[in-house]
Design an enzyme around this catalytic site. Sequence first.
Site, PDB file in Angstrom:
ATOM      1  N   CYS A  77       0.836  -1.200   0.000  1.00 33.34           N
ATOM      2  CA  CYS A  77       0.000   0.000   0.000  1.00 33.34           C
ATOM      3  C   CYS A  77       0.868   1.247   0.000  1.00 33.34           C
ATOM      4  CB  CYS A  77      -0.906  -0.025   1.226  1.00 33.34           C
ATOM      5  SG  CYS A  77      -1.890   1.481   1.450  1.00 33.34           S
ATOM      6  N   CYS A 407       2.124  22.239   7.499  1.00 37.14           N
ATOM      7  CA  CYS A 407       2.069  20.791   7.249  1.00 37.14           C
ATOM      8  C   CYS A 407       3.195  20.362   6.315  1.00 37.14           C
ATOM      9  CB  CYS A 407       0.714  20.394   6.665  1.00 37.14           C
ATOM     10  SG  CYS A 407       0.312  21.217   5.106  1.00 37.14           S
TER      11      CYS A 407
END
Length: 446
Positions: A77, A407
């Site tokens: 993933c 961020c």
Amino acid sequence: MKRNEVIEVKIEDHSFPNTGIGHVEGKKVQVKGAFPGEVVAARAHQVRGDRAKGRFIEVLEKAPYAVDAPCIHFGRCGGCISQQVPLPLQRTFKEQEVQKLFLQNDLSMGEYLGVVGEKEQYEYRNKMEYTFGDAVKDGELNLGMHLKSMKNSVLNTEECILVSEDFRKIHAFTIDYFRKLDLPYYRVMRQEGYLRNLLIRRGVQTGELMVNLVTTTQREVDLTPYKEGLLALALTDDLVSILHTENDNLADAVHVDKLNILYGRDYITERLFDLTFKISPFSFFQTNTKGAEVLYEEVRKLIGEEKNEIFDLYCGTGTIGQIVAHKAKKVTGVEIVEEAVVAANENARTNGLDHVHFLAGDVKDVIETLEGQPELIILDPPRSGVHPKALSYVHAFGAKELIYVSCNPKTLVIDLKVLVSEGYEVIKTKIVDLFPNTPHVETVCL
């Protein structure tokens, strides 16, 4: 060393974001997704002079600190990258990477206040955006995340442990339902197909769930049985919103041409501290609710005494502006997503904050017409950082203090260098880990 040659790299150091550094044949080699202490196989590319980059293939030797990754999807993933690293060490690595960026850019962190994060390593996400696709060409329909380093292939992530059991049940029902109908997923290059995305949102503190199916209009499909199947699931939280978004945009992104309510309402609510927030389908809200409280508490601590006026730029649904509202006589927020601003103003009314108001528009444009004399400006921009035009106006307002919530530490240091050149000084810095098992990190500067 030649381009495309498979090389063996002993990782000795690291840099942001989650890039391992080693040396092969006298060259400095960077391998994204590798950690200190590991020996990895990588495919060489961008081979130049005394340096090169390597595309991660596999771990040949685990680091001494490595633990077994609990998720069955880990390694394939493209979501998690560090489940094999104990959480305290993940945070140490992130801390070191941010500190290096400040050092490399000759920036002071001021008083460094350390790194902090919410204790949960798994099942912390309140939102997931799944993609319909397949893992191999013309393979079985999948719903999940893109395979690692394969943006056109989708892994069926039915056992993802970043989300709650309710998410896993909804995912399992959805993929089983649409596999039986044999409906095609949307292929961007061909511009054909029906199924695009599944978005699930959760109010962690309120126990509310939203399911949003995103499709094209290339097929006429009765979604009533799908809705009824969702409502029949044995869920812990309350499913209050089932939506169908029509998206015929050619880009590989979630775009809203039309929003249909299949059941309930088109929003959920969430609580942060003692405040209630209405979250619409596509408005920004931190994906880790409990972690967001940790982050916003750090922002509150930095404000100090009450201000006459605060500007909250890139405000999303107005979370920060409302959480710090008790620290100001007036708060004005700006956000580019119009539906988020509508929700922000509604949230402010719900929370009885008459002195808090939000405006819709791009910060770089709206800031030209903003009136007021803010003593504090809070910046919480996207990963790309503050637009240079907006940054010049920030300085022009002459606010005594700025709080920058970032961020992306790479764009943070770029913007801080500009602000420092204009006379500002970094007083304090705190690192907050909202996203365990990923390379992402929040940095707060005063």
